[in-house]
Design a protein around this motif. Structure first.
Motif, PDB file in Angstrom:
ATOM      1  N   PRO A   1      15.500 -36.700   4.544  1.00 23.93           N
ATOM      2  CA  PRO A   1      15.572 -35.357   3.944  1.00 23.93           C
ATOM      3  C   PRO A   1      14.702 -34.316   4.647  1.00 23.93           C
ATOM      4  O   PRO A   1      14.995 -33.128   4.578  1.00 23.93           O
ATOM      5  N   ASP A   2      13.663 -34.755   5.345  1.00 24.39           N
ATOM      6  CA  ASP A   2      12.786 -33.800   6.015  1.00 24.39           C
ATOM      7  C   ASP A   2      13.400 -33.227   7.287  1.00 24.39           C
ATOM      8  O   ASP A   2      12.934 -32.216   7.795  1.00 24.39           O
ATOM      9  N   TYR A   3      14.470 -33.817   7.796  1.00 20.92           N
ATOM     10  CA  TYR A   3      15.106 -33.322   9.013  1.00 20.92           C
ATOM     11  C   TYR A   3      16.007 -32.122   8.764  1.00 20.92           C
ATOM     12  O   TYR A   3      16.311 -31.398   9.689  1.00 20.92           O
ATOM     13  N   LEU A   4      16.452 -31.930   7.539  1.00 17.80           N
ATOM     14  CA  LEU A   4      17.449 -30.906   7.261  1.00 17.80           C
ATOM     15  C   LEU A   4      17.052 -30.083   6.036  1.00 17.80           C
ATOM     16  O   LEU A   4      17.280 -30.502   4.906  1.00 17.80           O
ATOM     17  N   PRO A   5      16.451 -28.912   6.249  1.00 18.02           N
ATOM     18  CA  PRO A   5      16.055 -28.092   5.095  1.00 18.02           C
ATOM     19  C   PRO A   5      17.254 -27.478   4.378  1.00 18.02           C
ATOM     20  O   PRO A   5      18.337 -27.303   4.952  1.00 18.02           O
ATOM     21  N   ALA A   6      17.035 -27.160   3.124  1.00 15.58           N
ATOM     22  CA  ALA A   6      18.103 -26.603   2.292  1.00 15.58           C
ATOM     23  C   ALA A   6      18.603 -25.265   2.835  1.00 15.58           C
ATOM     24  O   ALA A   6      19.796 -24.968   2.755  1.00 15.58           O
ATOM     25  N   LEU A   7      17.706 -24.468   3.393  1.00 15.72           N
ATOM     26  CA  LEU A   7      18.105 -23.168   3.931  1.00 15.72           C
ATOM     27  C   LEU A   7      19.096 -23.322   5.084  1.00 15.72           C
ATOM     28  O   LEU A   7      20.050 -22.543   5.194  1.00 15.72           O
ATOM     29  N   ALA A   8      18.909 -24.331   5.916  1.00  9.80           N
ATOM     30  CA  ALA A   8      19.839 -24.561   7.030  1.00  9.80           C
ATOM     31  C   ALA A   8      21.215 -24.967   6.509  1.00  9.80           C
ATOM     32  O   ALA A   8      22.240 -24.499   7.024  1.00  9.80           O
ATOM     33  N   ILE A   9      21.236 -25.812   5.492  1.00  5.43           N
ATOM     34  CA  ILE A   9      22.516 -26.225   4.906  1.00  5.43           C
ATOM     35  C   ILE A   9      23.232 -25.023   4.314  1.00  5.43           C
ATOM     36  O   ILE A   9      24.423 -24.810   4.555  1.00  5.43           O
TER      37      ILE A   9
ATOM     38  N   PHE B   1      26.907 -23.476   5.839  1.00  5.34           N
ATOM     39  CA  PHE B   1      28.123 -23.472   5.028  1.00  5.34           C
ATOM     40  C   PHE B   1      28.501 -22.066   4.562  1.00  5.34           C
ATOM     41  O   PHE B   1      29.680 -21.793   4.336  1.00  5.34           O
ATOM     42  N   PHE B   2      27.534 -21.163   4.452  1.00  2.00           N
ATOM     43  CA  PHE B   2      27.881 -19.775   4.149  1.00  2.00           C
ATOM     44  C   PHE B   2      28.594 -19.141   5.343  1.00  2.00           C
ATOM     45  O   PHE B   2      29.584 -18.416   5.173  1.00  2.00           O
ATOM     46  N   LEU B   3      28.118 -19.451   6.547  1.00  2.00           N
ATOM     47  CA  LEU B   3      28.794 -18.952   7.742  1.00  2.00           C
ATOM     48  C   LEU B   3      30.212 -19.518   7.831  1.00  2.00           C
ATOM     49  O   LEU B   3      31.158 -18.802   8.178  1.00  2.00           O
ATOM     50  N   GLU B   4      30.368 -20.800   7.493  1.00  2.00           N
ATOM     51  CA  GLU B   4      31.717 -21.393   7.453  1.00  2.00           C
ATOM     52  C   GLU B   4      32.598 -20.680   6.434  1.00  2.00           C
ATOM     53  O   GLU B   4      33.770 -20.429   6.703  1.00  2.00           O
ATOM     54  N   ASP B   5      32.037 -20.378   5.263  1.00  2.00           N
ATOM     55  CA  ASP B   5      32.808 -19.646   4.248  1.00  2.00           C
ATOM     56  C   ASP B   5      33.326 -18.324   4.798  1.00  2.00           C
ATOM     57  O   ASP B   5      34.488 -17.964   4.594  1.00  2.00           O
ATOM     58  N   LEU B   6      32.450 -17.607   5.491  1.00  2.00           N
ATOM     59  CA  LEU B   6      32.849 -16.309   6.013  1.00  2.00           C
ATOM     60  C   LEU B   6      33.896 -16.432   7.112  1.00  2.00           C
ATOM     61  O   LEU B   6      34.889 -15.695   7.122  1.00  2.00           O
ATOM     62  N   LEU B   7      33.698 -17.357   8.045  1.00  2.00           N
ATOM     63  CA  LEU B   7      34.604 -17.458   9.187  1.00  2.00           C
ATOM     64  C   LEU B   7      35.921 -18.147   8.850  1.00  2.00           C
ATOM     65  O   LEU B   7      36.936 -17.883   9.502  1.00  2.00           O
ATOM     66  N   LEU B   8      35.924 -19.029   7.857  1.00  2.00           N
ATOM     67  CA  LEU B   8      37.153 -19.720   7.474  1.00  2.00           C
ATOM     68  C   LEU B   8      37.871 -19.034   6.317  1.00  2.00           C
ATOM     69  O   LEU B   8      38.822 -19.583   5.761  1.00  2.00           O
ATOM     70  N   MET B   9      37.393 -17.847   5.951  1.00  2.00           N
ATOM     71  CA  MET B   9      38.007 -17.002   4.927  1.00  2.00           C
ATOM     72  C   MET B   9      38.133 -17.699   3.581  1.00  2.00           C
ATOM     73  O   MET B   9      39.172 -17.639   2.917  1.00  2.00           O
ATOM     74  N   ARG B  10      37.053 -18.374   3.197  1.00  2.00           N
ATOM     75  CA  ARG B  10      36.961 -18.941   1.850  1.00  2.00           C
ATOM     76  C   ARG B  10      36.146 -17.965   1.016  1.00  2.00           C
ATOM     77  O   ARG B  10      35.493 -17.072   1.566  1.00  2.00           O
TER      78      ARG B  10
ATOM     79  N   MET C   1      27.311 -22.955  -2.040  1.00  2.00           N
ATOM     80  CA  MET C   1      26.521 -23.281  -3.232  1.00  2.00           C
ATOM     81  C   MET C   1      26.794 -24.712  -3.690  1.00  2.00           C
ATOM     82  O   MET C   1      25.868 -25.452  -4.025  1.00  2.00           O
ATOM     83  N   LEU C   2      28.050 -25.113  -3.692  1.00  2.00           N
ATOM     84  CA  LEU C   2      28.383 -26.466  -4.119  1.00  2.00           C
ATOM     85  C   LEU C   2      27.810 -27.516  -3.170  1.00  2.00           C
ATOM     86  O   LEU C   2      27.294 -28.551  -3.606  1.00  2.00           O
ATOM     87  N   VAL C   3      27.861 -27.248  -1.871  1.00  2.00           N
ATOM     88  CA  VAL C   3      27.280 -28.180  -0.897  1.00  2.00           C
ATOM     89  C   VAL C   3      25.767 -28.231  -1.065  1.00  2.00           C
ATOM     90  O   VAL C   3      25.168 -29.310  -1.010  1.00  2.00           O
ATOM     91  N   LEU C   4      25.155 -27.100  -1.293  1.00  2.00           N
ATOM     92  CA  LEU C   4      23.707 -27.074  -1.493  1.00  2.00           C
ATOM     93  C   LEU C   4      23.314 -27.845  -2.751  1.00  2.00           C
ATOM     94  O   LEU C   4      22.355 -28.629  -2.730  1.00  2.00           O
ATOM     95  N   LEU C   5      24.046 -27.659  -3.828  1.00  2.00           N
ATOM     96  CA  LEU C   5      23.759 -28.406  -5.059  1.00  2.00           C
ATOM     97  C   LEU C   5      23.954 -29.911  -4.860  1.00  2.00           C
ATOM     98  O   LEU C   5      23.130 -30.722  -5.298  1.00  2.00           O
ATOM     99  N   GLY C   6      25.035 -30.292  -4.188  1.00  2.00           N
ATOM    100  CA  GLY C   6      25.283 -31.702  -3.933  1.00  2.00           C
ATOM    101  C   GLY C   6      24.242 -32.323  -3.019  1.00  2.00           C
ATOM    102  O   GLY C   6      23.766 -33.440  -3.254  1.00  2.00           O
ATOM    103  N   SER C   7      23.858 -31.601  -1.978  1.00  2.00           N
ATOM    104  CA  SER C   7      22.859 -32.143  -1.054  1.00  2.00           C
ATOM    105  C   SER C   7      21.484 -32.233  -1.710  1.00  2.00           C
ATOM    106  O   SER C   7      20.745 -33.191  -1.463  1.00  2.00           O
ATOM    107  N   GLU C   8      21.154 -31.283  -2.555  1.00  2.00           N
ATOM    108  CA  GLU C   8      19.858 -31.356  -3.242  1.00  2.00           C
ATOM    109  C   GLU C   8      19.857 -32.470  -4.287  1.00  2.00           C
ATOM    110  O   GLU C   8      18.830 -33.107  -4.523  1.00  2.00           O
TER     111      GLU C   8
END
Length: 179
Positions: free
Chosen positions: A56-64, A68-77, A84-91
């Motif tokens: 868990p120390d290799y991947l901070p929540a802000l990076a996740i 995925f927010f950038l993916e949302d914007l570029l993939l038109m979701r 938010m769902l990925v962040l909740l699941g990963s946390e």
């Protein structure tokens, strides 16, 4: 003399960001009008969840959240919903990383599959409540299944190629802190 912070977590963060951007670039390429027979798995999601469970120390929540927010914007979701769902699941998984450390891979796999299913259903439900058009249920479910089936391969790749392993019980880092 002052002790230096280990560079390892930052190098893994850079590796994750590079892999995420390569995956996003490939997903944005116009590869023809003919669609694939089966939807591709979300490899970045598998990678994020595998690394959060293992180290868990290799991947901070802000990076996740940022990836995925950038993916949302570029993939038109809808912006921010899947992030938010990925962040909740990963946390959720991050909080259970110490418990999963001593358990078998198959228990981890079932837990991750359950988290993925919850994220998939929550996304469908929220999009239905706000009446946003969404892909067919069969197509979305096929991508969910592809992602679940790709998780063991991503874990194996992370373990053997990238050396992202679960810390052993009682293992300490370079500063003497328990992992």
């Amino acid at each position: 003399m002052a002790e230096q912070q280990p560079v390892k977590p930052f190098s893994y963060l850079a590796l994750f960001l590079a892999l995420a951007f390569v995956s996003l670039f490939i997903r944005l390429l116009p590869l023809g009008e003919r669609g694939w027979l089966f939807p591709a798995p979300d490899v970045v999601l598998c990678l994020a969840l595998a690394w959060v469970v293992r180290r868990p120390d290799y991947l901070p929540a802000l990076a996740i959240a940022a990836v995925f927010f950038l993916e949302d914007l570029l993939l038109m979701r809808p912006p921010g919903l899947w992030a938010m769902l990925v962040l909740l699941g990963s946390e959720f998984l991050r909080r259970r990383a110490a418990t999963l450390r001593g358990l078998n891979f198959w228990f981890e796999y079932l837990l991750v599959a359950g988290v993925l299913l919850t994220m998939f259903l929550a996304n469908r439900l929220i999009l239905a409540i706000v009446m946003i058009p969404q892909p067919s249920f069969g197509l979305s479910f096929a991508q969910f299944l592809a992602t679940v089936f790709a998780y063991p391969a991503v874990v194996a790749l992370s373990h053997f190629v990238f050396k992202v392993r679960k810390p052993a019980t009682g293992e300490v880092d370079a500063l003497g802190q328990k992992l």
